[in-house]
Scaffold this active site. Structure first.
Site, PDB file in Angstrom:
ATOM      1  N   GLU A   1       9.101   0.639  11.404  1.00  0.00           N
ATOM      2  CA  GLU A   1      10.155   1.669  11.313  1.00  0.00           C
ATOM      3  C   GLU A   1       9.456   3.015  11.485  1.00  0.00           C
ATOM      4  O   GLU A   1       8.731   3.460  10.598  1.00  0.00           O
ATOM      5  CB  GLU A   1      10.848   1.606   9.946  1.00  0.00           C
TER       6      GLU A   1
ATOM      7  N   LYS B   1       0.866  -1.191   0.000  1.00  0.00           N
ATOM      8  CA  LYS B   1       0.000   0.000   0.000  1.00  0.00           C
ATOM      9  C   LYS B   1       0.898   1.235   0.000  1.00  0.00           C
ATOM     10  O   LYS B   1       1.669   1.451   0.935  1.00  0.00           O
ATOM     11  CB  LYS B   1      -0.893   0.041   1.244  1.00  0.00           C
TER      12      LYS B   1
HETATM   13  P1  NAD Z   1       1.880   8.009   8.304  1.00  0.00           P
HETATM   14  O1  NAD Z   1       2.012   7.093   9.462  1.00  0.00           O
HETATM   15  O2  NAD Z   1       0.877   9.074   8.354  1.00  0.00           O
HETATM   16  O3  NAD Z   1       1.574   7.174   6.984  1.00  0.00           O
HETATM   17  C1  NAD Z   1       2.408   6.098   6.580  1.00  0.00           C
HETATM   18  C2  NAD Z   1       1.561   5.079   5.864  1.00  0.00           C
HETATM   19  O4  NAD Z   1       0.680   4.465   6.808  1.00  0.00           O
HETATM   20  C3  NAD Z   1       0.682   5.662   4.775  1.00  0.00           C
HETATM   21  O5  NAD Z   1       0.657   4.764   3.689  1.00  0.00           O
HETATM   22  C4  NAD Z   1      -0.676   5.762   5.462  1.00  0.00           C
HETATM   23  O6  NAD Z   1      -1.753   5.723   4.570  1.00  0.00           O
HETATM   24  C5  NAD Z   1      -0.649   4.533   6.347  1.00  0.00           C
HETATM   25  N1  NAD Z   1      -1.516   4.573   7.527  1.00  0.00           N
HETATM   26  C6  NAD Z   1      -1.880   5.642   8.258  1.00  0.00           C
HETATM   27  N2  NAD Z   1      -2.676   5.262   9.288  1.00  0.00           N
HETATM   28  C7  NAD Z   1      -2.795   3.911   9.200  1.00  0.00           C
HETATM   29  C8  NAD Z   1      -3.496   2.929   9.962  1.00  0.00           C
HETATM   30  N3  NAD Z   1      -4.222   3.258  11.032  1.00  0.00           N
HETATM   31  N4  NAD Z   1      -3.400   1.646   9.590  1.00  0.00           N
HETATM   32  C9  NAD Z   1      -2.643   1.287   8.520  1.00  0.00           C
HETATM   33  N5  NAD Z   1      -2.002   2.170   7.752  1.00  0.00           N
HETATM   34  C10 NAD Z   1      -2.050   3.477   8.085  1.00  0.00           C
HETATM   35  O7  NAD Z   1       3.347   8.592   8.054  1.00  0.00           O
HETATM   36  P2  NAD Z   1       3.804   9.594   6.916  1.00  0.00           P
HETATM   37  O8  NAD Z   1       3.291  10.951   7.250  1.00  0.00           O
HETATM   38  O9  NAD Z   1       3.501   9.033   5.578  1.00  0.00           O
HETATM   39  O10 NAD Z   1       5.392   9.547   7.073  1.00  0.00           O
HETATM   40  C11 NAD Z   1       6.079  10.321   7.995  1.00  0.00           C
HETATM   41  C12 NAD Z   1       6.428   9.492   9.209  1.00  0.00           C
HETATM   42  O11 NAD Z   1       7.167   8.334   8.801  1.00  0.00           O
HETATM   43  C13 NAD Z   1       7.330  10.230  10.165  1.00  0.00           C
HETATM   44  O12 NAD Z   1       6.941   9.953  11.492  1.00  0.00           O
HETATM   45  C14 NAD Z   1       8.709   9.640   9.865  1.00  0.00           C
HETATM   46  O13 NAD Z   1       9.627   9.770  10.921  1.00  0.00           O
HETATM   47  C15 NAD Z   1       8.353   8.221   9.598  1.00  0.00           C
HETATM   48  N6  NAD Z   1       9.414   7.551   8.825  1.00  0.00           N
HETATM   49  C16 NAD Z   1      10.186   6.612   9.444  1.00  0.00           C
HETATM   50  C17 NAD Z   1      11.239   6.002   8.758  1.00  0.00           C
HETATM   51  C18 NAD Z   1      12.132   4.966   9.403  1.00  0.00           C
HETATM   52  O14 NAD Z   1      12.864   4.274   8.686  1.00  0.00           O
HETATM   53  N7  NAD Z   1      12.119   4.803  10.706  1.00  0.00           N
HETATM   54  C19 NAD Z   1      11.483   6.371   7.426  1.00  0.00           C
HETATM   55  C20 NAD Z   1      10.655   7.335   6.832  1.00  0.00           C
HETATM   56  C21 NAD Z   1       9.625   7.913   7.528  1.00  0.00           C
END
Ligand code: NAD
Length: 483
Positions: A255, A179
């Protein structure tokens, strides 16, 4: 002005069972270019029915894919890698128009191609063990794929996370439903087109786009998904882990976010430390999980470091991400832009803003520095995900270690010093999945594990470890009759 639509040849449908198809409900959502703020595409939205169809396709494709030898699966992965490497410009363009990532900073295509290339040849590393230690037995372990693996990725580096998860999951013999993020679907859909060209059997790799709910939540509570690999925010990570536990106890790799500290001791090479730390927080407009968003500098060198840092940080070239001279694009969308502005207000209330602020021109935030911020301020505790750094001073080693660790995050930390004893002593005490000495993020080693301590995640990813994430261990006990 009429919206500048992506050319019709750009795919916006779901990729399920080897075919591009519209969402079953016919529902689409608009994707907006954060630079021009115009709608550029209507993306098909996967709801529960589409997501279930993708899982069913992956489940049906699993037995045949599982039974291939690693080198046979590797043929598809290697072809996919080559097609990705030949499409870097297209991928860079799609990322620039959908997320604002400058093409000058687009390393993602090459990284994705390398990841697929590596795992194309890595499948034979999956090995069990054996033992003659039980009387009248030859006992062995084997490592077997889970079945259907779900991968959920964020928007900040979609090609990289796509490849980091999909390549090892497929190499280990699983089938996949990926996804993509609703904020950055175009490159994942483009990668699905390349996967179709690479000839993966139908259902082996399915790529869908939808929102966290219902698409992501359907995957995390699905009874036929046995492993879920997620990169994204801590909030979504918690929801996914809870849904996994409440459904079928699927294995979960998480992650998550960061609030990474960089510590500058008085004997550090200040020029180099300033160059690297400003790059870490400026890269991708600060939208990087491991960005050093907190800097602690020894009070005796604070003035010199701050002057060097601000000169370099303030020199970022804000502009159109399609212009090769641009080093900083807009924030990914209005939501993220407004979120950062709310942290600017907190920073101004709790500390002193000595550089930057809102660019007041589209979704751009200038490279921003806050000083003298109390350690309990929300701008020190929470992830801003923008080009915003807090720089505070410290007096002693123990004081700075305690400040650096006073967070629920633990993704990455950096130490700058010429004293080798201090470098190692401090690295040992920092609560972070990666500690960099005299360098900082985004420095990484592909072959070593990457992941978070504490609230920054569960599990690790990397060349040496990712295959293990996608296999289960089975013990087989073989009784040998004595003569
Ligand atoms: P997000 O959590 O809002 O979204 C990430 C993904 O999860 C999207 O595809 C979203 O649609 C999905 N999602 C959201 N809620 C969900 C749920 N309840 N169930 C299942 N899927 C769900 O994050 P974002 O805004 O896309 O990315 C930024 C975040 O990602 C920041 O916190 C950043 O630090 C983190 N990040 C971490 C790493 C790492 O390697 N640790 C790398 C990149 C980004």
């Amino acid at each position: 002005m009429a919206p500048a639509r992506v050319e019709p040849s750009i795919e916006t449908r779901l990729f399920i069972n080897g075919k591009f198809q519209p969402s079953k409900s016919g529902k689409t959502f608009n994707l907006t270019n954060p630079t021009t703020r115009e709608v550029i595409a209507e993306i098909h939205e996967a709801d529960e029915e589409d997501t279930n169809a993708a899982v069913a396709a992956a489940k049906a494709a699993f037995p045949t894919w599982r039974d291939l030898e690693p080198c046979e699966r590797g043929v598809y992965l290697a072809k996919f890698s080559k097609l990705i490497r030949d499409s870097i410009d297209e991928l860079a363009y799609l990322e620039a128009i959908s997320t604002g990532k400058p093409i000058s900073a687009f390393v993602d295509g090459n990284t994705a191609a390398s990841n697929f290339q590596h795992f194309a040849e890595a499948g034979y590393q999956i090995q069990g063990s054996s033992s003659l230690n039980t009387r009248n037995h030859l006992n062995i372990t084997v490592k077997q794929p889970f079945g259907v693996v779900a991968c959920i990725i964020p928007w900040n580096a979609p090609c990289i996370f796509f490849s980091l998860k999909v390549a090892p999951a497929l190499a280990a013999g699983n089938t996949v439903v990926l996804k993509s993020s609703e904020k950055a679907p175009l490159t994942s859909i483009y990668l699905a087109k390349l996967a179709a060209e690479a000839g993966f059997p139908p259902g082996v790799l399915n790529v869908i786009t939808g929102f966290g709910r219902p698409c992501g939540s359907t995957l995390s509570s699905h009874m036929d998904v046995r492993c879920l690999s997620f990169t994204g925010s801590p909030v979504a990570g918690q929801q996914i882990q809870a849904a996994a536990a409440a459904s079928n106890m699927k294995n979960v790799i998480l992650e998550l976010g960061g609030k990474s500290p960089a510590i500058i001791f008085e004997d550090a090479d200040l020029e180099s430390a300033a160059t690297m730390t400003q790059n870490s927080i400026q890269y991708l407009s600060g939208q990087m999980c491991m960005a050093n968003s907190r800097i602690y500098v020894h009070e005796s060198v604070a003035d010199r470091f701050l002057a060097l840092f601000k000169e370099k940080f303030g020199a970022a070239r804000l502009g159109d991400p399609l212009d090769k001279t641009t080093t900083q694009g807009p924030q990914v969308d209005e939501v993220q832009y407004n979120r950062i502005k709310s942290y600017l207000e907190i920073g101004q209330r709790d500390g002193t803003m000595t550089l930057g602020g809102d660019a007041q021109d589209g979704f751009y935030i200038k490279p921003t520095v806050f000083e003298n911020v109390p350690e309990d301020s929300r701008i020190i505790k929470e992830e801003v995900f923008g080009p915003v750094v807090v720089i505070n001073t410290f007096k002693t080693e123990s004081e700075v270690i305690s400040k650096a660790n006073d967070t629920e995050f633990g993704l990455y930390a950096a130490v700058f010093t010429k004293n080798i004893d201090r470098a190692i002593r401090v690295s040992k005490l920092l609560e972070a999945g990666t500690v960099a000495i005299n360098c900082t993020s985004p420095t990484q080693a592909k072959e070593l594990p990457f992941g978070g301590f504490k609230g920054s995640g569960v599990g690790r990813e990397g060349y040496g470890i990712s295959l293990e994430n996608y296999v289960e261990t089975k013990t087989i006990l073989i009784r040998v009759s004595p003569e």
